[in-house]
Design an enzyme around this catalytic site. Structure first.
Site, PDB file in Angstrom:
ATOM      1  N   VAL A  92      14.566 -21.617   0.523  1.00 35.30           N
ATOM      2  CA  VAL A  92      15.082 -21.766  -1.125  1.00 35.30           C
ATOM      3  C   VAL A  92      13.318 -21.596  -1.719  1.00 35.30           C
ATOM      4  O   VAL A  92      12.526 -21.526  -1.552  1.00 35.30           O
ATOM      5  CB  VAL A  92      14.930 -23.572  -0.816  1.00 35.30           C
ATOM      6  N   GLY A 133      12.706 -18.204  -2.799  1.00 34.10           N
ATOM      7  CA  GLY A 133      11.777 -17.218  -2.259  1.00 34.10           C
ATOM      8  C   GLY A 133      10.497 -16.930  -2.318  1.00 34.10           C
ATOM      9  O   GLY A 133      10.487 -18.176  -0.896  1.00 34.10           O
ATOM     10  N   ILE A 143       7.895 -19.293  -3.545  1.00 29.13           N
ATOM     11  CA  ILE A 143       8.085 -20.249  -3.772  1.00 29.13           C
ATOM     12  C   ILE A 143       7.425 -21.424  -2.793  1.00 29.13           C
ATOM     13  O   ILE A 143       7.959 -21.473  -1.872  1.00 29.13           O
ATOM     14  CB  ILE A 143       8.574 -20.686  -5.076  1.00 29.13           C
ATOM     15  N   GLY A 155      17.572  -6.064  -5.400  1.00 27.51           N
ATOM     16  CA  GLY A 155      17.698  -7.020  -4.627  1.00 27.51           C
ATOM     17  C   GLY A 155      18.159  -8.577  -4.252  1.00 27.51           C
ATOM     18  O   GLY A 155      17.187  -8.647  -3.335  1.00 27.51           O
ATOM     19  N   GLU A 170      23.180 -11.767  -3.193  1.00 26.52           N
ATOM     20  CA  GLU A 170      23.381 -11.979  -1.537  1.00 26.52           C
ATOM     21  C   GLU A 170      24.569 -10.755  -1.796  1.00 26.52           C
ATOM     22  O   GLU A 170      25.022 -10.416  -2.689  1.00 26.52           O
ATOM     23  CB  GLU A 170      24.220 -13.095  -1.803  1.00 26.52           C
ATOM     24  N   LYS A 217      20.580 -24.305  -1.053  1.00 25.53           N
ATOM     25  CA  LYS A 217      19.736 -24.668  -1.051  1.00 25.53           C
ATOM     26  C   LYS A 217      18.954 -26.310  -1.619  1.00 25.53           C
ATOM     27  O   LYS A 217      17.799 -26.887  -0.613  1.00 25.53           O
ATOM     28  CB  LYS A 217      18.815 -23.180  -2.591  1.00 25.53           C
ATOM     29  N   GLY A 266      13.858 -11.079  -3.903  1.00 22.64           N
ATOM     30  CA  GLY A 266      13.704  -9.879  -4.139  1.00 22.64           C
ATOM     31  C   GLY A 266      12.434  -9.767  -2.980  1.00 22.64           C
ATOM     32  O   GLY A 266      12.295 -10.354  -2.096  1.00 22.64           O
TER      33      GLY A 266
HETATM   34  P1  NDP Z   1      20.552  -7.155   3.381  1.00 22.75           P
HETATM   35  O1  NDP Z   1      22.031  -7.214   3.000  1.00 22.75           O
HETATM   36  O2  NDP Z   1      19.578  -6.842   2.139  1.00 22.75           O
HETATM   37  O3  NDP Z   1      20.021  -6.479   4.478  1.00 22.75           O
HETATM   38  C1  NDP Z   1      20.171  -6.942   5.687  1.00 22.75           C
HETATM   39  C2  NDP Z   1      20.213  -6.480   7.425  1.00 22.75           C
HETATM   40  O4  NDP Z   1      21.023  -7.398   8.739  1.00 22.75           O
HETATM   41  C3  NDP Z   1      21.118  -5.427   7.487  1.00 22.75           C
HETATM   42  O5  NDP Z   1      19.245  -4.182   7.643  1.00 22.75           O
HETATM   43  C4  NDP Z   1      21.835  -5.001   7.966  1.00 22.75           C
HETATM   44  O6  NDP Z   1      21.426  -3.960   8.630  1.00 22.75           O
HETATM   45  C5  NDP Z   1      21.501  -5.997   8.855  1.00 22.75           C
HETATM   46  N1  NDP Z   1      23.162  -6.689   9.395  1.00 22.75           N
HETATM   47  C6  NDP Z   1      24.169  -6.953   8.702  1.00 22.75           C
HETATM   48  N2  NDP Z   1      24.337  -7.952   9.496  1.00 22.75           N
HETATM   49  C7  NDP Z   1      24.075  -7.090  10.526  1.00 22.75           C
HETATM   50  C8  NDP Z   1      24.921  -7.388  12.408  1.00 22.75           C
HETATM   51  N3  NDP Z   1      25.938  -8.255  12.160  1.00 22.75           N
HETATM   52  N4  NDP Z   1      24.199  -7.009  12.321  1.00 22.75           N
HETATM   53  C9  NDP Z   1      22.978  -6.785  12.809  1.00 22.75           C
HETATM   54  N5  NDP Z   1      22.602  -6.122  11.889  1.00 22.75           N
HETATM   55  C10 NDP Z   1      23.053  -6.835  10.505  1.00 22.75           C
HETATM   56  O7  NDP Z   1      20.460  -9.084   3.146  1.00 22.75           O
HETATM   57  P2  NDP Z   1      18.773  -9.082   2.083  1.00 22.75           P
HETATM   58  O8  NDP Z   1      17.549  -8.742   3.201  1.00 22.75           O
HETATM   59  O9  NDP Z   1      18.922  -9.587   1.136  1.00 22.75           O
HETATM   60  O10 NDP Z   1      18.925 -10.913   3.084  1.00 22.75           O
HETATM   61  C11 NDP Z   1      18.615 -11.430   3.629  1.00 22.75           C
HETATM   62  C12 NDP Z   1      18.684 -12.810   4.433  1.00 22.75           C
HETATM   63  O11 NDP Z   1      17.953 -13.704   3.238  1.00 22.75           O
HETATM   64  C13 NDP Z   1      19.976 -13.734   3.251  1.00 22.75           C
HETATM   65  O12 NDP Z   1      20.654 -14.569   4.505  1.00 22.75           O
HETATM   66  C14 NDP Z   1      19.706 -13.369   2.011  1.00 22.75           C
HETATM   67  O13 NDP Z   1      20.421 -14.857   1.761  1.00 22.75           O
HETATM   68  C15 NDP Z   1      18.284 -14.152   2.612  1.00 22.75           C
HETATM   69  N6  NDP Z   1      17.515 -14.099   0.888  1.00 22.75           N
HETATM   70  C16 NDP Z   1      17.089 -12.819   0.488  1.00 22.75           C
HETATM   71  C17 NDP Z   1      16.494 -12.656  -0.765  1.00 22.75           C
HETATM   72  C18 NDP Z   1      16.857 -11.787  -1.706  1.00 22.75           C
HETATM   73  O14 NDP Z   1      15.898 -11.454  -2.054  1.00 22.75           O
HETATM   74  N7  NDP Z   1      17.500 -10.648  -1.427  1.00 22.75           N
HETATM   75  C19 NDP Z   1      15.652 -14.276  -1.099  1.00 22.75           C
HETATM   76  C20 NDP Z   1      15.724 -15.108   0.079  1.00 22.75           C
HETATM   77  C21 NDP Z   1      16.033 -15.193   1.270  1.00 22.75           C
HETATM   78  P3  NDP Z   1      22.181  -2.522   7.937  1.00 22.75           P
HETATM   79  O15 NDP Z   1      20.780  -1.955   6.821  1.00 22.75           O
HETATM   80  O16 NDP Z   1      22.363  -1.265   9.127  1.00 22.75           O
HETATM   81  O17 NDP Z   1      23.085  -2.371   7.198  1.00 22.75           O
HETATM   82  N1  HSE Z   2      20.438 -14.458  -3.666  1.00 25.60           N
HETATM   83  C1  HSE Z   2      19.516 -15.520  -3.873  1.00 25.60           C
HETATM   84  C2  HSE Z   2      19.091 -15.725  -5.837  1.00 25.60           C
HETATM   85  C3  HSE Z   2      18.101 -14.816  -3.141  1.00 25.60           C
HETATM   86  O1  HSE Z   2      19.433 -14.779  -6.106  1.00 25.60           O
HETATM   87  O2  HSE Z   2      18.217 -16.586  -5.543  1.00 25.60           O
HETATM   88  C4  HSE Z   2      17.571 -15.712  -3.215  1.00 25.60           C
HETATM   89  O3  HSE Z   2      17.523 -16.568  -2.100  1.00 25.60           O
END
Ligand code: NDP
Ligand code: HSE
Length: 334
Positions: A132, A134, A136, A187, A190, A205, A314
């Protein structure tokens, strides 16, 4: 100095942000925590994919068991996204005696009781600050230094993608689709941005915030939710003409319990909650929260009103919250 090994499930935006912070700030983390924290294994879907970060390819695997069953790993960091297989992996890690840190609000909101109970049953810690707001530190604050309060209201902007889209549509007159594409490239969004633009991510959240602040588990699907996908340029112009901005707002409020000093409120002592776009006057503090920034007002009966503000999405801001959780756990590992 004790070395604590972590296993990263996912090396996308969040996983790579956490990985970079652990490498970049290794010396200061070791100095302040007394622990060397190293990534011993990383799960990815495609282990041969070219990555933008400096990572030893030998630690990347596509076999979850190599991480979840590795006896040397103390802490699992789940940054895959989606409810499954993320939840199953976290439960399996806990059963194997590993602490779990996650950024995955969809999985935490859907399985809050199951995950927190499994952690307690297996004597491990489960932390999810990054889920929740990021970067913060809102959950930690509610759960520690504000615990002496009874909370009465939470209101805020907790989705970076939609706030970025609304800001760009308002300030630069960007079309919705272009602003969404930019948010994806940065980035923030979702994997399936429907969760962002339809308010589902905000509802997830809000479920977590309500669970921590009010001690009630409200399923995300039971929170009345409207997203921003139907907001048009003319809606934004009409709001501007009234001296307002449109913001996607998460809101939970405990109605007064109808005591002696109650002055005409509903007095039913019930929690009300919603996720919806709202028109805020330009001088409202939340109207000034732009781009991927998030802000949350929390009202407690002792502390009064507090506002938390910072980057809500991010790689590095979210990685900051993930690494904070890792360090807090690492310090307790003897
Ligand atoms: P990404 O899509 O950028 O990364 C997901 C990663 O997980 C990749 O490395 C991918 O592999 C791997 N992956 C996904 N599914 C599988 C699987 N079934 N088996 C193995 N590896 C897998 O996502 P984010 O980093 O943006 O988000 C990750 C989590 O963090 C989510 O729950 C999101 O809601 C949360 N989040 C995201 C924020 C953001 O700013 N992006 C902020 C706060 C929370 P590969 O690289 O090979 O594709
Ligand atoms: N997709 C989410 C957002 C990532 O844009 O706020 C951070 O939780």
């Amino acid at each position: 100095m004790k070395t604590v090994k972590i296993g990263l499930l996912g090396i996308g935006n969040v996983g790579s942000g956490a990985f970079q912070i652990i490498s970049l700030n290794a010396a200061s983390i070791a100095k302040s925590s007394g622990r060397n924290i190293i990534a011993a294994g990383v799960l990815a879907r495609d282990k041969n994919k070219k990555r933008d970060i400096d990572i030893n390819p030998d630690i990347i695997t596509d076999d979850p068991d190599e991480i979840l069953k590795n006896p040397e790993i103390d802490i699992i960091v789940e940054a895959l996204g989606g409810i499954e297989p993320a939840t199953t992996f976290m439960l399996s890690a806990m059963k194997n005696g590993k602490h779990v840190v996650t950024a995955n609000k969809a999985a935490v909101a859907a399985n809050y009781d199951k995950l927190t109970s499994a952690a307690a049953e297996n004597g491990v810690q489960f932390k999810f600050e990054a889920s929740v707001g990021g970067g913060i530190p809102i959950l930690n604050a509610i759960d520690t230094v504000l615990r002496g309060n009874e909370f009465t209201e939470i209101m805020g902007i907790v989705n970076g993608t939609t706030n970025y889209i609304l800001t760009k549509m308002t300030e630069e007159k960007l079309p919705y689709d272009v602003a969404l594409k930019n948010a994806q490239e940065l980035g923030f969004a979702e994997a399936d941005p429907t969760a962002d633009v339809e308010g589902i991510d905000v509802a997830n959240k809000l479920t977590i915030l309500i669970a921590l602040a009010f001690g009630q588990y409200i399923k995300p699907e039971d929170i009345p939710t409207t997203g921003i996908s139907k907001i048009t340029a003319s809606d934004i112009e009409e709001a501007a003409a009234k001296g307002c901005k449109i913001k996607l707002i998460a809101h939970a409020k405990m109605n007064c319990t109808g005591g002696a000093d109650c002055e005409g409120c509903t007095g039913n002592g019930k929690l009300e909650y919603s996720v919806k776009p709202m028109l805020l006057p330009n001088d409202h503090p939340l109207a000034g929260v732009s781009n991927e920034f998030n802000a949350v007002f929390v009202t407690g009966n002792a502390v009064g009103e507090l506002m938390f503000y910072g980057r809500g999405a991010g790689a590095l801001p979210t990685g900051s919250a993930v690494v904070g959780d890792i360090i807090e756990i690492a310090k307790t590992i003897k």
